[in-house]
Design a protein around this motif. Structure first.
Motif, short mmCIF file in Angstrom:
data_model
loop_
_atom_site.label_atom_id
_atom_site.label_comp_id
_atom_site.label_asym_id
_atom_site.label_seq_id
_atom_site.Cartn_x
_atom_site.Cartn_y
_atom_site.Cartn_z
N THR A 7 53.31 36.07 35.82
CA THR A 7 52.33 35.75 34.38
C THR A 7 52.90 36.56 33.53
OG1 THR A 7 50.48 37.59 34.43
CG2 THR A 7 50.41 36.07 35.76
N SER A 14 57.55 29.91 29.19
CA SER A 14 56.73 28.98 28.28
C SER A 14 56.14 29.03 26.63
CB SER A 14 54.88 29.18 28.74
OG SER A 14 53.86 28.06 28.37
N GLY A 34 48.28 27.34 29.13
CA GLY A 34 48.07 26.43 29.86
C GLY A 34 49.50 25.69 30.71
N GLN A 35 50.35 25.50 29.65
CA GLN A 35 51.67 25.34 30.35
C GLN A 35 51.79 26.16 31.13
OE1 GLN A 35 54.40 23.70 28.04
NE2 GLN A 35 56.29 24.97 28.45
N ALA A 36 51.48 27.62 31.18
CA ALA A 36 52.11 28.45 32.47
C ALA A 36 50.72 28.90 33.09
CB ALA A 36 52.34 29.87 31.79
N GLY A 37 49.63 28.08 32.86
CA GLY A 37 48.84 28.42 34.17
C GLY A 37 48.36 29.06 34.19
N VAL A 38 47.86 29.39 33.32
CA VAL A 38 47.35 31.00 32.90
C VAL A 38 45.93 31.20 31.92
CG1 VAL A 38 48.38 32.85 31.58
CG2 VAL A 38 49.04 32.43 33.60
N ASP A 39 44.77 31.85 31.91
CA ASP A 39 44.10 32.22 31.32
C ASP A 39 45.14 33.03 29.73
OD1 ASP A 39 40.79 32.39 31.48
OD2 ASP A 39 41.73 33.15 29.87
#
Lengths: 182, 182
Positions: A7, A14, A34-39
């Motif tokens: 992550t 990102s 968001g682009q990294a798919g993470v909070d």
DNA sequence: AATATTTGTCAACAAGTGTTGACTTCATGC
DNA sequence: GCATGAAGTCAACACTTGTTGACAAATATT
């Protein structure tokens, strides 16, 4: 590669894209996450905040060890790095990252210092002949100007030129810059 | 000059400074109004909002009628306008206004269109010889690159050069750009 | 002088920002 | 199986942004 490292690197990648496309102040942590798919909150955890994330991204961008290798011609190496033909989209090139953030009220100073430490000073140290400073500055001007003209302003005479033609344009200007005599 | 015209022009001048220094998205309406000594709400009244204010500022920046005058050499006129020796501080030059906003997600497209309409297309129409587009793009690249290198990146070889030296550097690169043969 | 129009002031709004702390989930150790 | 610590989730925070509408002051018109 552990979970946290994964992550962390996704975040960094990102961030580099967003900072390079929109600049520091226009880039949003929520979009980066968001682009990294993470909070979003994980950015503060791993990098201490937006500034820390930017510093990490900048450091990665400007890590050019090839420039110090005596086996490489410094100017040719710089051209390769600056024009960055490996990148799939020049919107995210290192050149853009530097130019777009060099004037930022928050990170501008940092960017300029890093640029000098990692690129300009090493380059200067490996050039010889008269008026090194002046010729180097002109070289930088050509590289930077061509990048902006081609990718930001999109002036057809450069933006629509194929790789071969653009390379000829660049070489012509670089030759002029390096052969300058006061 | 009526009262309203006075505040309108004060607002416009302040806006041009802020947009040129920080870029569209980093410029704050409250700071613009503050610098003009005027209430924020008047921006919406006189210009319809931030975008309207920017458009007005951009239009003023790119109004270069000298470029169309057949009595003037187009290239020399462009050099004078771009290098802008009359401005007290190059931080607020037209060149900077264009470069700093050409990538903005909101006004970037607008800036580029205006740049072509007001500057690049007229310049192209008044140039002759072979490969006009390519040479013009190279000319733009040199002007833009020199401006960034000198004022944004502050590379010593250009930033610390006096006016005479910098002028020689610029001429040398411009000559190279205009004499390019494919 | 009284009215009408312009010009300016103020407070509030919805939306977006970076950041924080308490909470849950998960994996690894014993 | 259970406890420990790491990894991730969520809601809230204080703040800034551009914009709006109701109001007050000033100027112009009749």
């Amino acid at each position: 590669m552990s979970k946290s490292e994964h992550t962390r690197s996704a975040l960094l990648q990102s961030a580099t894209r967003q900072f390079g496309e929109f600049g520091y102040s226009n880039a949003s942590l929520r979009k980066i996450a968001g682009q990294a798919g993470v909070d979003v909150a994980l950015i503060s955890r791993y990098f201490g905040g937006k500034l820390g994330l930017f510093n990490a991204s900048l450091k990665e961008c400007l890590n050019w060890p090839e420039l110090l290798d005596p086996a490489n011609d410094p100017i040719e190496t710089a051209i390769e790095k600056f024009t960055d033909p490996t990148s799939e989209d020049h919107k995210f090139s290192t050149t853009r990252m530097i130019i777009l953030n060099a004037d930022d009220p928050i990170v501008g100073e940092r960017v300029r210092v890093a640029l000098f430490d990692k690129l300009i000073d090493p380059l200067e140290a490996r050039m010889d002949g008269a008026h090194v400073k002046e010729r180097l500055a002109m070289f930088i001007a050509v590289i930077v100007g061509a990048s902006i003209t081609r990718y930001s302003l999109q002036v057809p005479g450069m933006a629509s030129a194929d790789a071969k033609m653009h390379s000829r344009q660049l070489r012509h200007l670089i030759d002029a810059a390096l052969s300058f005599k006061c």
